[in-house]
Design a protein around this motif. Structure first.
Motif, PDB file in Angstrom:
ATOM      1  N   THR A 125      20.764  28.616 -11.458  1.00  0.00           N
ATOM      2  CA  THR A 125      19.497  28.164 -10.903  1.00  0.00           C
ATOM      3  C   THR A 125      19.763  27.078  -9.859  1.00  0.00           C
ATOM      4  OG1 THR A 125      19.255  26.501 -12.657  1.00  0.00           O
ATOM      5  CG2 THR A 125      18.247  28.649 -13.044  1.00  0.00           C
ATOM      6  N   PRO A 126      18.881  26.960  -8.864  1.00  0.00           N
ATOM      7  CA  PRO A 126      19.096  25.960  -7.806  1.00  0.00           C
ATOM      8  C   PRO A 126      19.190  24.534  -8.346  1.00  0.00           C
ATOM      9  CG  PRO A 126      17.396  27.522  -7.173  1.00  0.00           C
ATOM     10  CD  PRO A 126      17.694  27.791  -8.617  1.00  0.00           C
ATOM     11  N   GLN A 127      18.438  24.254  -9.432  1.00  0.00           N
ATOM     12  CA  GLN A 127      18.402  22.898  -9.972  1.00  0.00           C
ATOM     13  C   GLN A 127      19.363  22.688 -11.131  1.00  0.00           C
ATOM     14  OE1 GLN A 127      16.184  25.215 -10.176  1.00  0.00           O
ATOM     15  NE2 GLN A 127      15.139  25.282 -12.158  1.00  0.00           N
ATOM     16  N   GLY A 128      20.157  23.721 -11.476  1.00  0.00           N
ATOM     17  CA  GLY A 128      21.064  23.634 -12.612  1.00  0.00           C
ATOM     18  C   GLY A 128      22.271  22.746 -12.336  1.00  0.00           C
ATOM     19  N   THR A 129      22.736  22.051 -13.383  1.00  0.00           N
ATOM     20  CA  THR A 129      23.919  21.186 -13.257  1.00  0.00           C
ATOM     21  C   THR A 129      24.743  21.264 -14.540  1.00  0.00           C
ATOM     22  OG1 THR A 129      22.657  19.277 -14.077  1.00  0.00           O
ATOM     23  CG2 THR A 129      22.816  19.558 -11.679  1.00  0.00           C
ATOM     24  N   ASN A 130      26.059  21.448 -14.401  1.00  0.00           N
ATOM     25  CA  ASN A 130      26.993  21.417 -15.530  1.00  0.00           C
ATOM     26  C   ASN A 130      26.567  22.344 -16.674  1.00  0.00           C
ATOM     27  OD1 ASN A 130      28.590  19.452 -14.233  1.00  0.00           O
ATOM     28  ND2 ASN A 130      27.235  17.820 -14.996  1.00  0.00           N
ATOM     29  N   GLY A 131      26.134  23.556 -16.322  1.00  0.00           N
ATOM     30  CA  GLY A 131      25.748  24.530 -17.339  1.00  0.00           C
ATOM     31  C   GLY A 131      24.325  24.397 -17.837  1.00  0.00           C
ATOM     32  N   ASP A 132      23.639  23.304 -17.474  1.00  0.00           N
ATOM     33  CA  ASP A 132      22.240  23.119 -17.852  1.00  0.00           C
ATOM     34  C   ASP A 132      21.372  23.716 -16.749  1.00  0.00           C
ATOM     35  OD1 ASP A 132      19.783  22.363 -18.703  1.00  0.00           O
ATOM     36  OD2 ASP A 132      20.244  20.227 -18.926  1.00  0.00           O
ATOM     37  N   LEU A 133      20.564  24.718 -17.102  1.00  0.00           N
ATOM     38  CA  LEU A 133      19.779  25.420 -16.082  1.00  0.00           C
ATOM     39  C   LEU A 133      18.600  24.606 -15.587  1.00  0.00           C
ATOM     40  CD1 LEU A 133      19.784  28.983 -17.732  1.00  0.00           C
ATOM     41  CD2 LEU A 133      21.276  28.114 -15.926  1.00  0.00           C
TER      42      LEU A 133
END
Length: 311
Positions: A125-133
């Motif tokens: 997802t565009p806003q996902g970071t470090n595996g967190d969607l």
């Protein structure tokens, strides 16, 4: 400020360039129409070398059961597309009624279950970071959803021509995938299909097998046209045209059907993309192995004992 809208259309359901040989996969009314035990496996690798490309496997079997006045059958289909995996398990029955001497009418029903799996670890997802969607409707975990499946069909059978119509996904139940805060509930809608095929003899050794299939979800319309030319039931060569309309021309598919021994079909096709997807994939490969065990080998005529009482 300028706004641009782009409309994207996807295929209605998993495609097959071998539909002319697999009518029972589409329409349960064709169960038992081969006058024997018909079984096989089909594999389709769509848009080769494209990340997350669709891969579809079909395992199927059906048989004519004279004492049941029809045929029974089953099919198992697995369709994998990126992070999404769909498996259909269906069993069905077709009631076959002769009309005069040459025609038969068949009414069939399929029932089963659809198992959907969404692998959140493959989502981006565009806003996902470090595996967190970071999406309320999506989870980064694997999730499964079960829902019932029901389809019906009707077919007119003749040795020269076969016509069938069917409607799939009658129940149209929703999947349920839990996200962080909300639940994603996708639906897929029903599909209405019409199928026509014929086998025309040309002289003693040659045959033509034209076929057509129309599919619609009442929003979009998809077409398949094909012609197969055969020699002495040894080999068939032909071409399938998919998705030709005012909006698109999806593909051309050369098809070959080799019959090394009687009733064994080995079918291969290669879809050549004619749209913009052709720039980013290497086409589509599909292969089918199919064998028909005739009723004459399963149901042997009883021994005749002459009785003078009936002379």
């Amino acid at each position: 400020m300028c706004a641009f809208g782009v409309v994207v259309f996807s295929q209605i359901q998993p495609n097959s360039s071998h539909y002319m040989y697999q009518s029972q996969l589409i329409n349960p009314a064709f169960y038992g129409s081969k006058n024997g035990l018909n079984f096989g496996v089909n594999y389709r690798h769509q848009w080769a070398k494209l990340d997350g490309q669709p891969r579809t496997i079909n395992i199927f079997a059906d048989a004519e059961i004279p004492v049941a006045h029809g045929g029974i059958g089953f099919n198992i289909t697995n369709d994998q597309l990126g992070a999404f995996n769909n498996t259909w398990l269906n069993v069905g029955y077709a009631f076959i009624q002769p009309i005069k001497d040459k025609f038969k009418i068949s009414i069939g029903i399929n029932a089963g279950v659809n198992i959907s799996q969404l692998d959140g670890s493959k989502l981006v997802t565009p806003q996902g970071t470090n595996g967190d969607l970071n999406d309320d409707f999506l989870s980064n975990q694997k999730q499964k959803s079960f829902k019932p499946n029901l389809s019906i069909g009707i077919a007119l059978l003749h040795k020269i021509i076969e016509v069938g119509v069917n409607y799939s996904n009658l129940i149209n139940a929703k999947d349920k995938f839990k996200g962080d805060l909300n639940t994603l509930k996708p639906t897929y809608g029903g599909v209405f299909q019409t199928f026509i095929t014929s086998k025309i003899s040309i002289g003693k050794d040659f045959k033509l097998k034209p076929s057509v299939q129309f599919s619609t979800d009442f929003k979009e319309f998809q077409t398949d046209f094909s012609v197969m030319a055969g020699y002495k039931e040894y080999v068939y060569l032909g071409l399938n045209v998919r998705g030709y309309n005012k909006k698109a021309f999806e593909s051309l598919s050369p098809v070959i059907n080799i019959i090394p021994v009687k009733n064994l079909n080995i079918i291969y096709s290669y879809d050549v993309n004619l749209n913009k997807l052709a720039k980013i994939n290497n086409g589509t490969h599909e292969v089918t192995l199919n064998y028909i065990l005739p009723n004459s080998k399963m149901y042997k005529s009883p021994k005749i004992i002459n009785n003078p009482r009936f002379l």
